[in-house]
Design an enzyme around this catalytic site. Structure first.
Site, mmCIF file in Angstrom:
data_model
loop_
_atom_site.group_PDB
_atom_site.id
_atom_site.type_symbol
_atom_site.label_atom_id
_atom_site.label_comp_id
_atom_site.label_asym_id
_atom_site.label_seq_id
_atom_site.Cartn_x
_atom_site.Cartn_y
_atom_site.Cartn_z
ATOM 1 N N CYS A 126 -2.197 -1.628 9.235
ATOM 2 C CA CYS A 126 -2.742 -2.224 10.460
ATOM 3 C C CYS A 126 -1.727 -2.110 11.605
ATOM 4 O O CYS A 126 -1.602 -1.057 12.209
ATOM 5 C CB CYS A 126 -3.181 -3.658 10.211
ATOM 6 S SG CYS A 126 -4.286 -4.308 11.496
ATOM 7 N N HIS A 234 -6.526 -3.366 5.564
ATOM 8 C CA HIS A 234 -5.620 -4.224 4.792
ATOM 9 C C HIS A 234 -5.935 -4.184 3.296
ATOM 10 O O HIS A 234 -6.643 -5.046 2.785
ATOM 11 C CB HIS A 234 -5.745 -5.675 5.264
ATOM 12 C CG HIS A 234 -5.117 -5.956 6.582
ATOM 13 N ND1 HIS A 234 -3.815 -6.378 6.723
ATOM 14 C CD2 HIS A 234 -5.615 -5.887 7.841
ATOM 15 C CE1 HIS A 234 -3.527 -6.557 8.002
ATOM 16 N NE2 HIS A 234 -4.607 -6.259 8.707
#
Length: 324
Positions: A126, A234
């Site tokens: 991310c 994630h």
């Protein structure tokens, strides 16, 4: 007499077990245990602290690695000295602090290691994905993506089947492309057309893309043969973040299915597995383990836990021995 017979019988049983190899066995040869540095960042919840979300530590550990912290404010010399002992670096997700020098030095070190045909993987998740892009292609990142708190299936590219990260398992590719296993939580990113047109990013293969809630596409998984790997989503959350809001509903839209957890493990294995090929040694690793650090108690539930480090920790010495 009975006691003597019992002793004799016991000795005979041990002798049989030894002959059959059960009582003792040859020692195993030394096995590589990769040591992964996880870059801390300023805490938005605990004043005067750096932190690392515990889910990243667990993600490294689930694949057999040892995780140690890296300072967000370390000097370049300090970071470089640590990199020479580590086997890889994880640039984690988080809020949106400025790109630290430690991230830039880590990426440059990985590229230099690749030029020497040495393994030193740097993984970005991310925010870490965004830092990788920012290091290699300043100004390339875009904003305004509507991709916060949403799990999606990946749109795999033709590169995925032959890739290091996803090429080893047809089931993994099938699950990732047909089920919403990839939890996204970002507003920055880069559109596939922009990525493809930027020569500075040509070292990467794009393995997957996605579209946000408004139909805007973004690159979601990339890898480079030059020691760099990154996901805009994630994988660690599927297995290790399951907090509930006050009303009992999930705090985030994370998929916790068996397929989601299997994907978490597969990607951890890929990253830590690449680090096993490193020839570095970190003799003081046990002093640097996160277990020595205090776990924050008053965090919002988007993290199961967070390891708090002194904000002024400069990375020269282990952060949590006689400090906290």
């Amino acid at each position: 007499m009975r006691a003597i017979l019992c002793i004799a019988a016991g000795a005979a049983a041990v002798a049989v077990e030894k002959r059959q190899g059960r009582a003792s066995s040859p020692p195993l040869p030394p096995q590589k245990v990769p040591v992964i540095g996880i870059l801390a960042q300023p805490s938005t919840r605990t004043p005067f602290k750096q932190y690392v979300a515990s889910s990243y530590v667990k993600w490294v550990e689930m694949a057999g690695g040892v995780a140690v912290p890296m300072s967000y404010v370390a000097s370049n010399t300090t970071t470089l000295n640590l990199l020479k002992q580590l086997d890889g670096v994880l640039l984690p997700g988080g809020s949106n602090p400025p790109l630290p020098d430690a991230a830039r030095v880590s990426v440059e070190y990985a590229l230099a290691a690749s030029s020497r045909n040495e393994s030193f993987p740097v993984w970005g998740t991310c925010l870490g994905f965004e830092w990788l892009v920012e290091v290699l292609a300043p100004g390339a990142l875009q904003t305004g993506f509507d991709a916060e708190n949403v799990s999606m299936a990946l749109s795999l590219t033709e590169k995925a089947a032959a890739s290091y990260l996803l090429g080893g398992s047809q089931k993994l590719r099938s699950d990732l492309s047909t089920k919403p296993l990839a939890m996204n939580n970002h507003y920055r990113g880069i559109e596939p057309s922009n990525f493809a047109a930027d020569r500075r990013l040509a070292l990467f293969d794009v393995l997957s893309t996605n579209t946000d809630r408004q139909g805007r596409p973004f690159v979601s998984t990339i890898e480079s043969a030059q020691n760099l790997y990154a996901v805009q989503w994630h994988p660690e959350k599927n297995a290790f973040e399951n907090a509930l809001s006050k009303d009992g509903t999930p705090f985030e839209g994370i998929n916790h299915s068996s397929e989601a957890v299997a994907a978490t493990f597969a990607l951890a294995q890929s990253f830590v597995g690449r680090a096993r090929a490193s020839r570095h040694q970190f003799m003081a690793r046990d002093a640097w383990r996160f277990e020595n650090c205090v776990v924050g108690e008053k965090h919002r539930p988007d993290f199961v836990g967070a390891y708090d480090l002194p904000l002024a920790w400069d990375g020269v010495a282990a952060p949590c021995v006689n400090i906290i």
